[in-house]
Design a protein around this motif. Structure first.
Motif, PDB file in Angstrom:
ATOM      1  N   ARG A  86      16.443  55.345 107.104  1.00  0.00           N
ATOM      2  CA  ARG A  86      16.417  54.797 105.739  1.00  0.00           C
ATOM      3  C   ARG A  86      15.563  53.540 105.650  1.00  0.00           C
ATOM      4  O   ARG A  86      14.893  53.320 104.645  1.00  0.00           O
ATOM      5  N   SER A  87      15.585  52.728 106.699  1.00  0.00           N
ATOM      6  CA  SER A  87      14.803  51.482 106.668  1.00  0.00           C
ATOM      7  C   SER A  87      13.306  51.764 106.589  1.00  0.00           C
ATOM      8  O   SER A  87      12.538  50.913 106.149  1.00  0.00           O
ATOM      9  N   VAL A 102      20.579  57.118 111.049  1.00  0.00           N
ATOM     10  CA  VAL A 102      20.432  57.194 109.592  1.00  0.00           C
ATOM     11  C   VAL A 102      19.935  55.858 109.048  1.00  0.00           C
ATOM     12  O   VAL A 102      19.037  55.816 108.207  1.00  0.00           O
ATOM     13  N   GLU A 103      20.508  54.772 109.511  1.00  0.00           N
ATOM     14  CA  GLU A 103      20.087  53.444 109.039  1.00  0.00           C
ATOM     15  C   GLU A 103      18.633  53.157 109.399  1.00  0.00           C
ATOM     16  O   GLU A 103      17.883  52.626 108.591  1.00  0.00           O
ATOM     17  N   ARG A 104      18.230  53.512 110.611  1.00  0.00           N
ATOM     18  CA  ARG A 104      16.827  53.300 111.014  1.00  0.00           C
ATOM     19  C   ARG A 104      15.903  54.147 110.156  1.00  0.00           C
ATOM     20  O   ARG A 104      14.854  53.690 109.707  1.00  0.00           O
ATOM     21  N   ALA A 163      24.987  57.486 112.776  1.00  0.00           N
ATOM     22  CA  ALA A 163      24.933  56.488 111.704  1.00  0.00           C
ATOM     23  C   ALA A 163      23.824  55.473 111.962  1.00  0.00           C
ATOM     24  O   ALA A 163      23.119  55.059 111.037  1.00  0.00           O
ATOM     25  N   ALA A 164      23.642  55.087 113.201  1.00  0.00           N
ATOM     26  CA  ALA A 164      22.570  54.139 113.537  1.00  0.00           C
ATOM     27  C   ALA A 164      21.202  54.777 113.287  1.00  0.00           C
ATOM     28  O   ALA A 164      20.276  54.123 112.789  1.00  0.00           O
TER      29      ALA A 164
END
Length: 65
Positions: free
Chosen positions: A53-54, A49-51, A46-47
């Protein structure tokens, strides 16, 4: 787009001449390429994925103005 030696040379020339991106051929001019990306993540996916997406969200917004 699969690059050739000629297309890479043309891109290098464009960069050296500081020609704007809008002068490059459109995405429709590139042949389609089928590909598969497999990403193995150690740790919290999940971490990751967030990076990811950013980075991708602003890039896509730039393309679609």
């Amino acid at each position: 787009m699969m690059h050739t030696g000629d297309s890479l040379a043309a891109e290098l020339q464009r960069v050296r001449e500081h020609r704007p991106v809008r002068e490059r051929p459109g995405a429709d001019a590139a042949p389609p390429v089928l590909s598969l990306f497999v990403i193995d993540v150690s740790g919290d996916a999940a971490a990751y994925v967030e990076r990811l997406r950013s980075v991708l969200v602003p890039a896509v917004r730039m393309l679609h103005g």
